[in-house]
Design a protein around this motif. Structure first.
Motif, mmCIF file in Angstrom:
data_model
loop_
_atom_site.group_PDB
_atom_site.id
_atom_site.type_symbol
_atom_site.label_atom_id
_atom_site.label_comp_id
_atom_site.label_asym_id
_atom_site.label_seq_id
_atom_site.Cartn_x
_atom_site.Cartn_y
_atom_site.Cartn_z
ATOM 1 N N CYS A 298 0.849 -1.199 0.000
ATOM 2 C CA CYS A 298 0.000 0.000 0.000
ATOM 3 C C CYS A 298 0.881 1.244 0.000
ATOM 4 O O CYS A 298 2.085 1.164 0.233
ATOM 5 C CB CYS A 298 -0.883 0.026 1.249
ATOM 6 S SG CYS A 298 -1.979 -1.384 1.364
ATOM 7 N N ASP A 299 0.248 2.394 -0.211
ATOM 8 C CA ASP A 299 0.999 3.639 -0.077
ATOM 9 C C ASP A 299 1.036 4.043 1.400
ATOM 10 O O ASP A 299 0.474 3.360 2.257
ATOM 11 C CB ASP A 299 0.436 4.741 -0.988
ATOM 12 C CG ASP A 299 -0.993 5.117 -0.668
ATOM 13 O OD1 ASP A 299 -1.381 5.109 0.514
ATOM 14 O OD2 ASP A 299 -1.734 5.449 -1.612
ATOM 15 N N GLU A 300 1.675 5.134 1.685
ATOM 16 C CA GLU A 300 1.929 5.531 3.080
ATOM 17 C C GLU A 300 0.714 6.086 3.811
ATOM 18 O O GLU A 300 0.738 6.236 5.029
ATOM 19 C CB GLU A 300 3.057 6.561 3.127
ATOM 20 C CG GLU A 300 2.680 7.878 2.483
ATOM 21 C CD GLU A 300 3.837 8.851 2.408
ATOM 22 O OE1 GLU A 300 3.589 10.054 2.553
ATOM 23 O OE2 GLU A 300 4.978 8.419 2.199
ATOM 24 N N ARG A 301 -0.352 6.396 3.085
ATOM 25 C CA ARG A 301 -1.537 6.979 3.720
ATOM 26 C C ARG A 301 -2.324 5.892 4.441
ATOM 27 O O ARG A 301 -2.305 4.728 4.040
ATOM 28 C CB ARG A 301 -2.397 7.683 2.688
ATOM 29 C CG ARG A 301 -1.636 8.832 2.028
ATOM 30 C CD ARG A 301 -2.384 9.428 0.888
ATOM 31 N NE ARG A 301 -2.401 8.490 -0.244
ATOM 32 C CZ ARG A 301 -2.969 8.747 -1.398
ATOM 33 N NH1 ARG A 301 -3.598 9.887 -1.584
ATOM 34 N NH2 ARG A 301 -2.935 7.870 -2.371
ATOM 35 N N PRO B 17 7.852 0.433 0.780
ATOM 36 C CA PRO B 17 7.554 1.217 -0.425
ATOM 37 C C PRO B 17 8.634 1.030 -1.488
ATOM 38 O O PRO B 17 9.812 0.849 -1.173
ATOM 39 C CB PRO B 17 7.536 2.658 0.087
ATOM 40 C CG PRO B 17 8.406 2.631 1.303
ATOM 41 C CD PRO B 17 8.232 1.264 1.906
ATOM 42 N N VAL B 18 8.221 1.058 -2.739
ATOM 43 C CA VAL B 18 9.169 0.968 -3.842
ATOM 44 C C VAL B 18 9.588 2.369 -4.282
ATOM 45 O O VAL B 18 10.671 2.555 -4.815
ATOM 46 C CB VAL B 18 8.599 0.132 -5.014
ATOM 47 C CG1 VAL B 18 7.503 0.867 -5.740
ATOM 48 C CG2 VAL B 18 9.664 -0.308 -5.959
ATOM 49 N N ALA B 19 8.728 3.335 -4.044
ATOM 50 C CA ALA B 19 9.012 4.730 -4.397
ATOM 51 C C ALA B 19 8.903 5.582 -3.136
ATOM 52 O O ALA B 19 7.906 5.546 -2.439
ATOM 53 C CB ALA B 19 8.021 5.221 -5.442
ATOM 54 N N ALA C 18 2.389 10.267 -7.768
ATOM 55 C CA ALA C 18 3.197 9.346 -8.578
ATOM 56 C C ALA C 18 3.850 8.271 -7.704
ATOM 57 O O ALA C 18 3.853 7.083 -8.066
ATOM 58 C CB ALA C 18 4.254 10.116 -9.356
ATOM 59 N N SER C 19 4.384 8.660 -6.566
ATOM 60 C CA SER C 19 4.999 7.691 -5.650
ATOM 61 C C SER C 19 3.942 6.773 -5.055
ATOM 62 O O SER C 19 4.140 5.559 -4.970
ATOM 63 C CB SER C 19 5.746 8.410 -4.529
ATOM 64 O OG SER C 19 6.789 9.188 -5.055
ATOM 65 N N TRP C 20 2.833 7.354 -4.636
ATOM 66 C CA TRP C 20 1.773 6.541 -4.035
ATOM 67 C C TRP C 20 1.256 5.506 -5.026
ATOM 68 O O TRP C 20 1.002 4.364 -4.667
ATOM 69 C CB TRP C 20 0.640 7.426 -3.549
ATOM 70 C CG TRP C 20 1.000 8.324 -2.406
ATOM 71 C CD1 TRP C 20 1.940 8.087 -1.434
ATOM 72 C CD2 TRP C 20 0.437 9.591 -2.102
ATOM 73 N NE1 TRP C 20 1.986 9.134 -0.552
ATOM 74 C CE2 TRP C 20 1.067 10.079 -0.941
ATOM 75 C CE3 TRP C 20 -0.540 10.377 -2.692
ATOM 76 C CZ2 TRP C 20 0.752 11.288 -0.356
ATOM 77 C CZ3 TRP C 20 -0.856 11.588 -2.119
ATOM 78 C CH2 TRP C 20 -0.216 12.045 -0.958
#
Length: 174
Positions: free
Chosen positions: A108-111, A152-154, A160-162
């Motif tokens: 998942c993204d950081e949010r 995270p990969v980005a 874009a990162s998310w």
């Protein structure tokens, strides 16, 4: 008398042990060799070339499939048409190598909270696994794990990162 009893006991034990020994097979298997694993060879107009990649390996998977990663929209875990195309190529490769096992990682993204993202990553990994199973891949060959937002990969706090971090990754084991 004690010497005779001890001799009989030792003699009986030796006979019993000798009777339990394994018989040597008539033909022995070949000794292990110091050779490298087989390599995949392809033919070019100039002749065969060696790629150095063993068939059925993780490197072969990376070279053969469209991608090892499918991406998801925000707070989603459904398989969209682009993900279907990627997973169809993975299913075809897995059908070619029925003894290969994979782990599907959900990210998942950081949010969101840690708990929410772990649950969402699990749903993404399982949605990917279920799609591959619907394409004929035996579910017992696939395991899932959720990393949530922990890998995270980005790096970045932008869309874009998310978008890159909302993913499921298929990893060949062993």
């Amino acid at each position: 008398m004690a010497k005779l009893t001890n001799a009989l006991i030792i003699g009986t034990a030796l006979i019993a042990v000798a009777g339990c020994s394994k018989k040597r097979p008539e033909t022995l298997p070949p000794a292990p060799s110091e050779t490298a694993p087989p390599v995949d060879q392809t033919t070019t107009p100039t002749g065969p070339t060696t790629t150095g990649v063993a068939p059925g390996s993780a490197a072969d998977f990376q070279q053969s499939v469209t991608a090892d990663t499918v991406h998801f929209d925000l707070d989603q875990y459904d398989i969209d048409p682009q993900a279907r195309a990627i997973l169809d190529s993975q299913a075809a490769w897995l059908a070619k190598y029925p003894n290969v096992r994979v782990t599907i990682e959900g990210h998942c993204d950081e949010r969101g909270t840690r708990e929410y993202n772990l649950a969402l990553g699990d749903r993404r990994a399982n949605a990917t696994k279920n799609y591959l199973a619907s394409r004929g891949v035996d579910a017992s060959r696939m395991t899932t794990i959720s990393y949530g937002k922990e890998r995270p990969v980005a790096m970045g706090s932008d869309e874009a990162s998310w978008a890159q971090n909302r993913r499921a990754v298929t990893v060949v084991i062993g």
